[in-house]
Design a protein around this motif. Structure first.
Motif, mmCIF file in Angstrom:
data_model
loop_
_atom_site.group_PDB
_atom_site.id
_atom_site.type_symbol
_atom_site.label_atom_id
_atom_site.label_comp_id
_atom_site.label_asym_id
_atom_site.label_seq_id
_atom_site.Cartn_x
_atom_site.Cartn_y
_atom_site.Cartn_z
ATOM 1 N N ILE A 31 108.108 27.958 -21.123
ATOM 2 C CA ILE A 31 108.095 27.120 -22.327
ATOM 3 C C ILE A 31 106.991 26.074 -22.179
ATOM 4 O O ILE A 31 107.075 25.196 -21.321
ATOM 5 C CB ILE A 31 109.445 26.396 -22.526
ATOM 6 C CG1 ILE A 31 110.580 27.426 -22.593
ATOM 7 C CG2 ILE A 31 109.435 25.560 -23.817
ATOM 8 C CD1 ILE A 31 111.820 26.967 -21.905
ATOM 9 N N ASN B 292 105.071 23.002 -23.798
ATOM 10 C CA ASN B 292 105.316 21.982 -24.820
ATOM 11 C C ASN B 292 104.069 21.124 -25.006
ATOM 12 O O ASN B 292 103.454 20.709 -24.021
ATOM 13 C CB ASN B 292 106.463 21.055 -24.385
ATOM 14 C CG ASN B 292 107.752 21.827 -24.148
ATOM 15 O OD1 ASN B 292 108.235 22.516 -25.042
ATOM 16 N ND2 ASN B 292 108.296 21.742 -22.934
ATOM 17 N N TYR C 163 103.072 17.651 -26.901
ATOM 18 C CA TYR C 163 103.528 16.479 -27.655
ATOM 19 C C TYR C 163 102.286 15.652 -28.011
ATOM 20 O O TYR C 163 101.756 14.944 -27.150
ATOM 21 C CB TYR C 163 104.465 15.618 -26.806
ATOM 22 C CG TYR C 163 105.610 16.370 -26.127
ATOM 23 C CD1 TYR C 163 106.812 16.593 -26.798
ATOM 24 C CD2 TYR C 163 105.491 16.823 -24.813
ATOM 25 C CE1 TYR C 163 107.868 17.271 -26.173
ATOM 26 C CE2 TYR C 163 106.541 17.499 -24.185
ATOM 27 C CZ TYR C 163 107.717 17.715 -24.878
ATOM 28 O OH TYR C 163 108.755 18.373 -24.260
ATOM 29 N N MET D 181 111.662 15.573 -27.643
ATOM 30 C CA MET D 181 112.810 16.480 -27.580
ATOM 31 C C MET D 181 114.084 15.651 -27.540
ATOM 32 O O MET D 181 114.130 14.632 -26.849
ATOM 33 C CB MET D 181 112.714 17.320 -26.302
ATOM 34 C CG MET D 181 112.826 18.791 -26.558
ATOM 35 S SD MET D 181 112.941 19.687 -25.038
ATOM 36 C CE MET D 181 111.442 20.584 -25.132
ATOM 37 N N HIS E 19 119.484 16.705 -24.348
ATOM 38 C CA HIS E 19 120.099 18.032 -24.201
ATOM 39 C C HIS E 19 120.239 18.357 -22.723
ATOM 40 O O HIS E 19 119.645 17.692 -21.874
ATOM 41 C CB HIS E 19 119.217 19.098 -24.862
ATOM 42 C CG HIS E 19 117.900 19.287 -24.166
ATOM 43 N ND1 HIS E 19 116.823 18.454 -24.384
ATOM 44 C CD2 HIS E 19 117.490 20.180 -23.239
ATOM 45 C CE1 HIS E 19 115.808 18.836 -23.632
ATOM 46 N NE2 HIS E 19 116.200 19.886 -22.914
ATOM 47 N N ASP F 27 119.863 21.896 -20.164
ATOM 48 C CA ASP F 27 119.296 23.252 -20.248
ATOM 49 C C ASP F 27 120.398 24.284 -20.040
ATOM 50 O O ASP F 27 121.425 24.004 -19.426
ATOM 51 C CB ASP F 27 118.174 23.423 -19.217
ATOM 52 C CG ASP F 27 116.977 22.543 -19.536
ATOM 53 O OD1 ASP F 27 116.922 21.997 -20.644
ATOM 54 O OD2 ASP F 27 116.110 22.400 -18.659
ATOM 55 N N ILE G 55 109.711 22.139 -14.011
ATOM 56 C CA ILE G 55 108.774 21.548 -14.979
ATOM 57 C C ILE G 55 107.548 20.964 -14.292
ATOM 58 O O ILE G 55 107.664 20.299 -13.257
ATOM 59 C CB ILE G 55 109.478 20.402 -15.752
ATOM 60 C CG1 ILE G 55 110.733 20.935 -16.456
ATOM 61 C CG2 ILE G 55 108.545 19.758 -16.776
ATOM 62 C CD1 ILE G 55 111.612 19.848 -17.056
ATOM 63 N N LEU H 87 109.302 12.256 -19.958
ATOM 64 C CA LEU H 87 110.617 12.830 -19.677
ATOM 65 C C LEU H 87 111.554 11.718 -19.190
ATOM 66 O O LEU H 87 111.176 10.892 -18.359
ATOM 67 C CB LEU H 87 110.460 13.917 -18.608
ATOM 68 C CG LEU H 87 111.712 14.653 -18.167
ATOM 69 C CD1 LEU H 87 112.389 15.366 -19.332
ATOM 70 C CD2 LEU H 87 111.378 15.686 -17.079
ATOM 71 N N ASN I 210 115.413 20.634 -13.380
ATOM 72 C CA ASN I 210 116.658 20.357 -14.100
ATOM 73 C C ASN I 210 117.713 21.371 -13.707
ATOM 74 O O ASN I 210 117.434 22.572 -13.654
ATOM 75 C CB ASN I 210 116.450 20.512 -15.615
ATOM 76 C CG ASN I 210 115.743 19.339 -16.226
ATOM 77 O OD1 ASN I 210 115.882 18.215 -15.751
ATOM 78 N ND2 ASN I 210 114.985 19.585 -17.271
ATOM 79 N N HIS J 47 118.751 15.310 -20.521
ATOM 80 C CA HIS J 47 117.417 14.705 -20.545
ATOM 81 C C HIS J 47 116.833 14.752 -21.950
ATOM 82 O O HIS J 47 117.344 15.463 -22.818
ATOM 83 C CB HIS J 47 116.490 15.416 -19.542
ATOM 84 C CG HIS J 47 116.466 16.912 -19.696
ATOM 85 N ND1 HIS J 47 117.496 17.736 -19.288
ATOM 86 C CD2 HIS J 47 115.535 17.738 -20.233
ATOM 87 C CE1 HIS J 47 117.199 18.984 -19.556
ATOM 88 N NE2 HIS J 47 116.012 19.029 -20.139
ATOM 89 N N VAL K 20 112.816 13.794 -24.220
ATOM 90 C CA VAL K 20 111.395 13.484 -24.049
ATOM 91 C C VAL K 20 110.987 12.473 -25.119
ATOM 92 O O VAL K 20 111.250 12.668 -26.309
ATOM 93 C CB VAL K 20 110.528 14.769 -24.186
ATOM 94 C CG1 VAL K 20 109.046 14.440 -24.031
ATOM 95 C CG2 VAL K 20 110.941 15.811 -23.146
ATOM 96 N N ARG L 248 100.842 14.720 -24.541
ATOM 97 C CA ARG L 248 101.490 15.151 -23.301
ATOM 98 C C ARG L 248 101.655 16.669 -23.349
ATOM 99 O O ARG L 248 101.988 17.231 -24.391
ATOM 100 C CB ARG L 248 102.862 14.485 -23.181
ATOM 101 C CG ARG L 248 103.665 14.977 -21.999
ATOM 102 C CD ARG L 248 104.859 14.073 -21.714
ATOM 103 N NE ARG L 248 105.477 14.478 -20.472
ATOM 104 C CZ ARG L 248 106.514 15.305 -20.396
ATOM 105 N NH1 ARG L 248 107.064 15.786 -21.489
ATOM 106 N NH2 ARG L 248 107.001 15.649 -19.225
ATOM 107 N N SER M 7 103.695 19.712 -21.188
ATOM 108 C CA SER M 7 104.581 20.088 -20.078
ATOM 109 C C SER M 7 104.803 21.586 -20.130
ATOM 110 O O SER M 7 104.711 22.200 -21.194
ATOM 111 C CB SER M 7 105.917 19.342 -20.165
ATOM 112 O OG SER M 7 106.687 19.862 -21.219
ATOM 113 N N ALA N 194 107.746 24.074 -18.867
ATOM 114 C CA ALA N 194 109.081 24.202 -18.263
ATOM 115 C C ALA N 194 109.366 25.686 -18.120
ATOM 116 O O ALA N 194 109.237 26.438 -19.086
ATOM 117 C CB ALA N 194 110.113 23.545 -19.180
ATOM 118 N N GLY O 208 117.122 22.557 -25.672
ATOM 119 C CA GLY O 208 116.457 22.136 -24.466
ATOM 120 C C GLY O 208 115.466 23.160 -23.990
ATOM 121 O O GLY O 208 114.308 22.859 -23.775
ATOM 122 N N ILE O 209 115.940 24.353 -23.779
ATOM 123 C CA ILE O 209 114.953 25.331 -23.377
ATOM 124 C C ILE O 209 114.418 26.018 -24.623
ATOM 125 O O ILE O 209 113.752 27.001 -24.573
ATOM 126 C CB ILE O 209 115.493 26.319 -22.323
ATOM 127 C CG1 ILE O 209 116.771 26.969 -22.777
ATOM 128 C CG2 ILE O 209 115.671 25.636 -21.006
ATOM 129 C CD1 ILE O 209 117.228 28.066 -21.860
#
Ligand SMILES: O=C(O)CCC(=O)C(=O)O
Ligand SMILES: [Fe+2]
Length: 414
Positions: free
Chosen positions: A128, A130, A132, A144, A147, A149, A156, A164, A185, A203, A205, A213, A215, A217, A268-269
């Motif tokens: 995944i 991401n 941002y 995010m 949530h 996972d 990550i 995060l 996580n 967690h 974001v 940003r 990331s 994951a 989350g995921i």
């Protein structure tokens, strides 16, 4: 959440993953749209999280989700991204294996107990990415929402930009990633398997108004065939967790609380958004009802067939029986209908094969998992009916259709 250093993955590879991901999000919109999956089960999905329907918070994120194990998929652009993803996912899976071995031992079990019990070798792995963008009014947006996972462990990495946060004793703690470290996580399946010894961490974001940003994951979970229950040596007389199917799409519909939790986890995921999930579940319920109906009709047909055979055998000259026989004959001269139904069922898997996502071993012929026809049917139906949901806030703060990569165009309003 834990931070892992000395994991053996070269820093240069981690940088290539982040750079490649940046390259992906830098592609032209039309190019990225090629990868805009239409359905939650598509193995490659590029999209944007944007949900204004209930909350007054905006989700400020574009994403790319790719099912990379048990069958590897990847977008064909940018150049070399696929190779980099492949190499990184292999490495990160090795690290996950070692971590799960340690966790298994930490629970007082053999090192390979968890891996074997949950069939992690054929388990899912989802990449995944991401993105941002920097956000003009970060206080009104979230990258995010909170949530946990869904799987066992999510590893990550990020570019140098933080965002995060993890929940700890009711407070949000900012996670400072150490250079070259992996942030890990713990997921819901691990919480169930460990009977609550390892809680899945909550967690979220947050975004900022200076730097975009990125990331990546990578989520790891059990085989989707597996039933995840507390490991038997950990079961106590009370307070045991309830077993759940590794992936509820695989033929069973979750209860409302489970659904809620799964939706949170899935956000989350990032499998689905809430509306899409509910829509999926309601369609699945309808399909299950239709399947039950079909089964009862088939049972009735079977019964009538036997009855017909019996009546024909008895060769009664009785008038009533004659009438019955001709009536049954009439019905079952339409017997052709039955093989048609049967044919279409047995052919289902083949028909849907091309549409099958690879991440779920259940649908993956390479893993000899067939027979989830109602799910396959569901996939087909949903493919036809699922409309991508992208929204734009207009000046009156209403919600309407929008194009992807909306961040530049949108003014936040609450
Ligand atoms: O962007 C991050 O750091 C976290 C992403 C995340 O929580 C997820 O993909 O589940
Ligand atoms: Fe997450």
């Amino acid at each position: 959440m834990v931070k892992v250093v000395n994991h053996g993955i070269q820093e240069s590879l981690m940088n290539k993953v982040i750079d490649g991901t940046q390259g992906f999000f830098n592609l032209r919109e039309e190019e990225k749209k090629e990868f805009e999956g239409k359905h939650v089960l598509d193995p490659i999905r590029y999209g944007t999280s944007f949900n204004t329907s209930k909350e007054k918070t905006f989700f400020w994120r574009d994403y790319l989700k790719v099912f990379v194990h048990p069958k590897f998929h990847s977008p064909s652009k940018p150049d070399r991204y696929s190779d980099i993803m492949w190499e990184y996912c292999e490495k990160v899976r090795q690290v996950t294996k070692v971590l799960l071995g340690g966790i298994s031992q930490g629970l007082g079990l053999e090192e390979c107990y968890l891996e074997k019990t949950l069939e992690v070798k054929s388990g899912f792995q989802i990449f995944i990415a991401n993105y941002y963008p920097s956000c003009p009014q970060p206080e009104l947006a979230l990258g995010m929402p909170p949530h946990s996972d869904h799987g066992l462990l999510t590893l990550i990495i990020q570019n140098q930009v933080g965002g995060l946060q993890v929940q700890h004793q009711g407070k949000w703690i900012h996670v400072n990633a150490l250079p070259n470290s992996l942030l890990v996580n713990t997921g819901d399946h691990l919480e169930i398997f460990s009977n609550g010894k390892y809680k899945s961490n909550i967690h979220k974001v947050v975004v900022n108004n200076t730097s975009p940003r990125i990331s990546v994951a990578v989520a790891h979970g059990p085989s989707l065939e597996a039933i995840v229950s507390p490991a038997s040596p950990l079961i106590q007389s009370e307070t045991n967790y309830t077993p759940m199917k590794a992936f509820f799409l695989g033929g069973y519909v979750p209860s409302e609380p489970e659904m809620k939790r799964s939706v949170e986890g899935f956000n989350g995921i990032s499998f689905v958004d809430e509306e899409e999930s509910k829509d999926f579940v309601s369609k699945k319920r309808k399909l299950q009802a239709a399947k039950l109906k079909k089964e009862s009709i088939l049972a009735e047909i079977l019964f009538l067939k036997q009855r017909r055979r019996y009546l024909l055998k008895s060769q009664s000259s009785d008038d009533d029986n004659e009438k019955n026989i001709s009536r049954f004959k009439k019905i079952f001269d339409a017997e052709n209908e039955v093989p048609k139904v049967e044919r279409s069922n047995s052919g289902y898997d083949a028909v849907v094969e091309s549409a099958r996502p690879a991440f779920t071993s259940k649908f993956n012929s390479e893993h000899h998992e067939v027979g989830y026809e109602e799910l396959s049917a569901g996939v087909d139906v949903l493919r036809m009916e699922c409309v991508p949901k992208n929204y734009l806030i207009d000046d009156n703060n209403r919600v309407g259709k929008k194009e992807l990569s909306w961040h530049g165009q949108v003014t936040l309003k609450v």
